[in-house]
Design an enzyme around this catalytic site. Structure first.
Site, PDB file in Angstrom:
ATOM      1  N   LYS A  60       0.821  -1.213   0.000  1.00  6.48           N
ATOM      2  CA  LYS A  60       0.000   0.000   0.000  1.00  6.48           C
ATOM      3  C   LYS A  60       0.850   1.255   0.000  1.00  6.48           C
ATOM      4  O   LYS A  60       0.476   2.258  -0.603  1.00  6.48           O
ATOM      5  CB  LYS A  60      -0.923   0.020   1.229  1.00  6.48           C
ATOM      6  CG  LYS A  60      -2.089  -0.926   1.115  1.00  6.48           C
ATOM      7  CD  LYS A  60      -3.168  -0.551   2.105  1.00  6.48           C
ATOM      8  CE  LYS A  60      -4.394  -1.418   1.921  1.00  6.48           C
ATOM      9  NZ  LYS A  60      -5.459  -1.068   2.853  1.00  6.48           N
ATOM     10  N   LYS A  84      -5.036  -9.085  -6.785  1.00  2.00           N
ATOM     11  CA  LYS A  84      -6.241  -9.357  -6.007  1.00  2.00           C
ATOM     12  C   LYS A  84      -7.387  -8.463  -6.484  1.00  2.00           C
ATOM     13  O   LYS A  84      -7.148  -7.310  -6.841  1.00  2.00           O
ATOM     14  CB  LYS A  84      -5.907  -9.029  -4.541  1.00  2.00           C
ATOM     15  CG  LYS A  84      -6.864  -9.536  -3.512  1.00  2.00           C
ATOM     16  CD  LYS A  84      -6.444  -9.075  -2.121  1.00  2.00           C
ATOM     17  CE  LYS A  84      -6.667  -7.608  -1.891  1.00  2.00           C
ATOM     18  NZ  LYS A  84      -6.755  -7.205  -0.493  1.00  2.00           N
ATOM     19  N   LYS A 136     -11.479  -3.277  -3.733  1.00  2.00           N
ATOM     20  CA  LYS A 136     -12.460  -2.195  -3.814  1.00  2.00           C
ATOM     21  C   LYS A 136     -11.898  -0.994  -4.541  1.00  2.00           C
ATOM     22  O   LYS A 136     -12.624  -0.178  -5.057  1.00  2.00           O
ATOM     23  CB  LYS A 136     -12.808  -1.731  -2.395  1.00  2.00           C
ATOM     24  CG  LYS A 136     -13.542  -2.750  -1.566  1.00  2.00           C
ATOM     25  CD  LYS A 136     -13.503  -2.338  -0.094  1.00  2.00           C
ATOM     26  CE  LYS A 136     -14.371  -3.242   0.743  1.00  2.00           C
ATOM     27  NZ  LYS A 136     -14.178  -3.049   2.174  1.00  2.00           N
TER      28      LYS A 136
HETATM   29  P1  AMP Z   1     -11.305  -5.368   3.376  1.00  2.00           P
HETATM   30  O1  AMP Z   1     -12.286  -5.019   2.318  1.00  2.00           O
HETATM   31  O2  AMP Z   1      -9.885  -5.146   2.928  1.00  2.00           O
HETATM   32  O3  AMP Z   1     -11.611  -4.763   4.700  1.00  2.00           O
HETATM   33  O4  AMP Z   1     -11.401  -6.943   3.555  1.00  2.00           O
HETATM   34  C1  AMP Z   1     -12.414  -7.558   4.324  1.00  2.00           C
HETATM   35  C2  AMP Z   1     -12.321  -9.061   4.201  1.00  2.00           C
HETATM   36  O5  AMP Z   1     -12.505  -9.459   2.843  1.00  2.00           O
HETATM   37  C3  AMP Z   1     -10.961  -9.634   4.636  1.00  2.00           C
HETATM   38  O6  AMP Z   1     -11.181 -10.847   5.327  1.00  2.00           O
HETATM   39  C4  AMP Z   1     -10.259  -9.892   3.339  1.00  2.00           C
HETATM   40  O7  AMP Z   1      -9.300 -10.927   3.429  1.00  2.00           O
HETATM   41  C5  AMP Z   1     -11.416 -10.288   2.442  1.00  2.00           C
HETATM   42  N1  AMP Z   1     -11.111  -9.998   1.038  1.00  2.00           N
HETATM   43  C6  AMP Z   1     -10.943  -8.775   0.471  1.00  2.00           C
HETATM   44  N2  AMP Z   1     -10.649  -8.898  -0.837  1.00  2.00           N
HETATM   45  C7  AMP Z   1     -10.610 -10.231  -1.113  1.00  2.00           C
HETATM   46  C8  AMP Z   1     -10.351 -11.005  -2.286  1.00  2.00           C
HETATM   47  N3  AMP Z   1     -10.076 -10.431  -3.451  1.00  2.00           N
HETATM   48  N4  AMP Z   1     -10.410 -12.355  -2.186  1.00  2.00           N
HETATM   49  C9  AMP Z   1     -10.704 -12.960  -0.995  1.00  2.00           C
HETATM   50  N5  AMP Z   1     -10.945 -12.285   0.145  1.00  2.00           N
HETATM   51  C10 AMP Z   1     -10.906 -10.938   0.097  1.00  2.00           C
END
Ligand code: AMP
Ligand code: TRP
Length: 340
Positions: free
Chosen positions: A118, A201, A204
């Protein structure tokens, strides 16, 4: 330390920055919903304090917190079964994070790959909060003595750091106070990849909307994104091994498996030899069938922000009742005077 001395308890968190993606759904939210009602307490948190480690427009943060709350409920997280709240309403998280800032070592933080990704070349200019983020995440988990943390693959290193912090705290203060938490990274879609680049990956915040499926995308948009998803010219093989070195193809098979509650092997068995002209529309139909009821319910819930706020308030009260005593015991262990 015997991990079994701690009652099993599930905790996980999600940032309210940007909309929810299919990666969030398959990697986290769907699995959180499935962990409910199995006799283990489940605590799910919208981690607004984590979101502000990078700039968030205040109005967007406010709306995003409600939108993610609606998304969790629409995906099957039941506020009567699970504790559902936003992080900033339970100040014990931030307080324990400070203690953990004093337990974690700078060298540990320097190894965090998410920070390196990041911050990139800009490491001098990012917020101090982004650097300290894993100590706050450890506090989120350990302020409930949580033993199991369901997350996507990208969070594994942070949960391991949480174990290191717990172990060092227990060692330094000669106690057996914090559990050594286990990451729970299961199922076929723990790392959903970008639809335009199978080495990245799905996130968002990626530049192009075409690289991700948003939970609020309509049926036409979902179909178009899968149709345009990058693939190779080969048809699907008849064994999973045949997908080696084909990351984009593997990703679509894993997404299909995650959405249909099957193994990737079973998907390959059904579609062996199929070309993309057959597989992509089937995948789009499946995704629409799974996501449309969730996004409809999400939109309905978002029409009543007052009710969402009440749910978060009730959840925060329940969370506080667990977290505050654990924080106070921590203060006692550390030797802080508490005379009121
Ligand atoms: P975040 O949106 O970064 O707060 O992520 C929230 C949850 O979603 C965490 O457990 C991440 O590991 C999971 N997550 C986010 N993006 C992915 C992805 N592309 N594949 C699998 N899990 C994801
Ligand atoms: N760091 C996680 C992410 O980016 C979100 C998070 C914050 C979290 N606190 C947590 C996940 C505690 C699990 C447990 O996805």
């Amino acid at each position: 330390m015997a991990e079994s001395t701690f009652t099993p308890r599930v905790f996980s968190g999600i940032k309210p920055s940007g909309g929810l993606t299919l990666g969030n759904y398959l990697g986290a939210i769907k699995r959180w919903a499935e962990m409910q009602g199995k006799g283990i307490e489940t605590i799910y948190c919208v981690v607004d304090l984590h979101a502000i480690t990078v700039w968030q427009d205040p109005q967007d943060l406010h709306n995003g917190t409600r939108e993610v709350t609606a998304g969790l409920i629409a995906s099957g997280i039941d506020p009567a079964t699970s504790i559902l709240f936003n992080q900033s309403q339970v100040s014990a998280h931030a307080e324990l994070a400070w203690i953990f800032n004093c337990v974690a070592r700078v060298g540990w933080m320097n190894r965090m790959t998410q920070f390196k990704d990041k911050a990139g070349k800009n490491a001098e200019k990012v917020s101090l909060g982004l650097y300290a983020y894993p100590a706050l995440m450890a506090a989120d988990i350990l302020v409930y003595h949580a033993t199991h943390v369901p997350v996507g693959e990208d969070q594994k290193q942070h949960v391991e750091l949480t174990r290191d912090i717990a172990a060092k705290f227990n060692h330094d203060y000669k106690v057996d106070f914090f559990p050594l938490t286990n990451p729970v990274i299961e199922g076929p879609a723990t790392r959903v990849m970008n639809l335009r680049d199978g080495s990245k990956k799905m996130s968002k915040s990626g530049e192009s909307d075409m690289e991700r499926i948003n939970m609020l995308d309509d049926a036409d948009t979902i179909a178009r994104k899968f149709k345009k998803a990058r693939t190779d010219p080969e048809p699907l093989p008849d064994t999973l091994e045949g997908l080696a070195g084909r990351p984009e193809a593997r990703n679509l098979v894993d997404i299909y498996a995650g959405l249909s509650d099957q193994t990737p092997e079973a998907v390959i068995a059904d579609y062996a030899g199929a070309g993309w002209g057959r597989f992509k529309p089937a995948l789009a139909d499946l995704a629409v069938a799974r996501l449309a009821p969730i996004s409809d319910e999400m939109k309905r819930l978002m029409e009543d922000p007052g009710e969402l706020d009440r749910i978060l308030a009730t959840g925060a009260d329940k969370a506080e009742a667990i977290a505050r005593p654990i924080l106070e015991q921590t203060y006692d262990i550390v030797g802080l005077v508490r005379s009121r």
